[in-house]
Design a protein around this motif. Structure first.
Motif, PDB file in Angstrom:
ATOM      1  N   TYR A  70      31.477  18.342  25.163  1.00 27.23           N
ATOM      2  CA  TYR A  70      31.380  17.387  25.808  1.00 27.23           C
ATOM      3  C   TYR A  70      31.531  15.769  26.509  1.00 27.23           C
ATOM      4  O   TYR A  70      31.905  15.644  27.366  1.00 27.23           O
ATOM      5  N   LEU A  71      31.290  15.870  25.594  1.00 26.39           N
ATOM      6  CA  LEU A  71      32.367  14.110  25.475  1.00 26.39           C
ATOM      7  C   LEU A  71      33.581  13.410  25.642  1.00 26.39           C
ATOM      8  O   LEU A  71      33.798  12.535  26.242  1.00 26.39           O
ATOM      9  N   LYS A  72      34.144  14.865  25.085  1.00 25.68           N
ATOM     10  CA  LYS A  72      35.787  14.749  25.468  1.00 25.68           C
ATOM     11  C   LYS A  72      35.926  15.218  27.122  1.00 25.68           C
ATOM     12  O   LYS A  72      36.967  14.427  27.368  1.00 25.68           O
ATOM     13  N   LEU A  73      35.297  15.649  27.736  1.00 21.86           N
ATOM     14  CA  LEU A  73      35.063  16.480  28.867  1.00 21.86           C
ATOM     15  C   LEU A  73      34.948  14.773  29.779  1.00 21.86           C
ATOM     16  O   LEU A  73      35.842  15.064  30.740  1.00 21.86           O
ATOM     17  N   ARG A  74      34.584  14.196  29.699  1.00 22.41           N
ATOM     18  CA  ARG A  74      33.534  13.436  29.936  1.00 22.41           C
ATOM     19  C   ARG A  74      34.968  12.130  30.103  1.00 22.41           C
ATOM     20  O   ARG A  74      34.758  11.080  30.937  1.00 22.41           O
ATOM     21  N   LYS A  75      35.295  12.355  29.423  1.00 25.39           N
ATOM     22  CA  LYS A  75      36.417  11.228  28.905  1.00 25.39           C
ATOM     23  C   LYS A  75      37.113  11.379  29.899  1.00 25.39           C
ATOM     24  O   LYS A  75      37.859  10.287  30.098  1.00 25.39           O
ATOM     25  N   LEU A  76      37.294  12.231  29.614  1.00 25.81           N
ATOM     26  CA  LEU A  76      38.970  12.756  30.833  1.00 25.81           C
ATOM     27  C   LEU A  76      38.463  12.520  32.332  1.00 25.81           C
ATOM     28  O   LEU A  76      39.894  11.845  32.782  1.00 25.81           O
ATOM     29  N   ALA A  77      37.423  12.786  32.685  1.00 26.51           N
ATOM     30  CA  ALA A  77      37.132  12.730  33.826  1.00 26.51           C
ATOM     31  C   ALA A  77      37.118  11.187  33.710  1.00 26.51           C
ATOM     32  O   ALA A  77      37.521  10.891  35.232  1.00 26.51           O
ATOM     33  N   ASP A  78      36.415  10.394  33.117  1.00 26.33           N
ATOM     34  CA  ASP A  78      36.210   9.053  33.731  1.00 26.33           C
ATOM     35  C   ASP A  78      37.251   8.575  33.338  1.00 26.33           C
ATOM     36  O   ASP A  78      38.000   7.784  34.225  1.00 26.33           O
ATOM     37  N   GLU A  79      39.202   8.594  32.490  1.00 26.32           N
ATOM     38  CA  GLU A  79      39.834   8.292  32.288  1.00 26.32           C
ATOM     39  C   GLU A  79      40.849   8.688  34.098  1.00 26.32           C
ATOM     40  O   GLU A  79      41.233   7.993  34.722  1.00 26.32           O
ATOM     41  N   ASN A  80      40.484   9.859  34.307  1.00 24.35           N
ATOM     42  CA  ASN A  80      41.335   9.827  35.973  1.00 24.35           C
ATOM     43  C   ASN A  80      40.188   9.195  36.909  1.00 24.35           C
ATOM     44  O   ASN A  80      40.981   8.648  37.793  1.00 24.35           O
ATOM     45  N   ILE A  81      39.232   8.431  36.211  1.00 23.65           N
ATOM     46  CA  ILE A  81      38.701   7.595  37.398  1.00 23.65           C
ATOM     47  C   ILE A  81      38.996   6.264  37.478  1.00 23.65           C
ATOM     48  O   ILE A  81      39.501   5.902  38.371  1.00 23.65           O
ATOM     49  N   GLU A  82      39.187   5.903  36.074  1.00 27.24           N
ATOM     50  CA  GLU A  82      40.185   4.469  35.970  1.00 27.24           C
ATOM     51  C   GLU A  82      41.654   4.883  36.913  1.00 27.24           C
ATOM     52  O   GLU A  82      41.812   3.920  37.003  1.00 27.24           O
ATOM     53  N   HIS A  83      41.801   6.283  36.748  1.00 28.33           N
ATOM     54  CA  HIS A  83      43.513   5.997  36.867  1.00 28.33           C
ATOM     55  C   HIS A  83      43.250   6.137  38.645  1.00 28.33           C
ATOM     56  O   HIS A  83      44.988   6.287  39.163  1.00 28.33           O
ATOM     57  N   GLY A  84      42.031   5.897  38.808  1.00 31.11           N
ATOM     58  CA  GLY A  84      42.007   5.772  40.718  1.00 31.11           C
ATOM     59  C   GLY A  84      41.655   6.974  41.835  1.00 31.11           C
ATOM     60  O   GLY A  84      41.528   7.263  42.800  1.00 31.11           O
ATOM     61  N   TRP A  85      41.299   8.390  40.947  1.00 38.52           N
ATOM     62  CA  TRP A  85      40.461   9.005  41.242  1.00 38.52           C
ATOM     63  C   TRP A  85      39.314   9.515  41.785  1.00 38.52           C
ATOM     64  O   TRP A  85      38.458   7.973  41.049  1.00 38.52           O
ATOM     65  N   GLU A  86      38.639   9.074  43.055  1.00 36.43           N
ATOM     66  CA  GLU A  86      37.609   8.850  43.287  1.00 36.43           C
ATOM     67  C   GLU A  86      36.534   9.017  42.353  1.00 36.43           C
ATOM     68  O   GLU A  86      36.598  10.571  41.983  1.00 36.43           O
TER      69      GLU A  86
END
Ligand SMILES: [Zn+2]
Length: 166
Positions: free
Chosen positions: A11-27
């Motif tokens: 779960y934490l790894k998935l959340r991290k992946l999602a957060d990285e996408n947000i940092e890289h510009g995904w809304e």
């Protein structure tokens, strides 16, 4: 050893992946519903396969070698109860169920000995031999099958084995 989902490694790894996408510009309003979708789908896999959800999430996060937003989708993590998904314990079990290595190419309708890339030798047009790839843009044209191997926690699309044709 009871663990809440929100504390498990997958779960934490998935959340991290999602957060990285947000940092890289995904809304975030696009990433977060996708994140929720992945969790729901992972629960479904966990129930259907009797595999801990943490293992499912870990296998998916490890397998996500391209965009989070594109990697997680129905085509890659289809519902297990769909007609087109077959679950096996091991690769050996799957090979046994397939029998002869003969697969129906969705494009030329010929018989390929390779389940991913057509080698039927069928000529599609003059001088153009069929080389359809199941991992290409148009995939299996809706004619293949998704196989899931439990002990590898991996699923993929292949051409339909001749022995599984109706
Ligand atoms: Zn073909």
């Amino acid at each position: 050893m009871e663990q809440t989902l929100e504390k498990c490694e997958g779960y934490l790894k998935l959340r991290k992946l999602a957060d990285e996408n947000i940092e890289h510009g995904w809304e975030d309003y696009r990433v977060n519903p996708k994140f929720d979708w992945v969790i729901e789908r992972a629960k479904h896999y966990s129930d259907k396969l009797s595999v801990p959800i943490n293992d499912i999430l870990n296998s998916w996060v490890d397998g996500c070698d391209y965009s989070f937003m594109n990697y997680f989708q129905d085509a890659n993590q289809p519902e297990i109860n769909a007609d087109k998904v077959r679950v096996f314990e091991t690769i050996e079990d799957m090979l046994q169920a397939i029998g002869d290595k003969e697969f129906r190419c969705p494009s030329c309708d010929g018989v390929s000995t390779n389940p991913y890339s057509c080698n039927s030798g069928e000529e599609m047009s003059e001088g153009k031999i069929c080389d359809w790839k199941v991992y290409g843009l148009f995939g299996d044209l809706g004619k293949g099958v998704h196989v899931y191997i439990k002990n590898k926690l991996k699923g993929e699309d292949i051409f339909m084995p001749l022995s599984w044709e109706d």
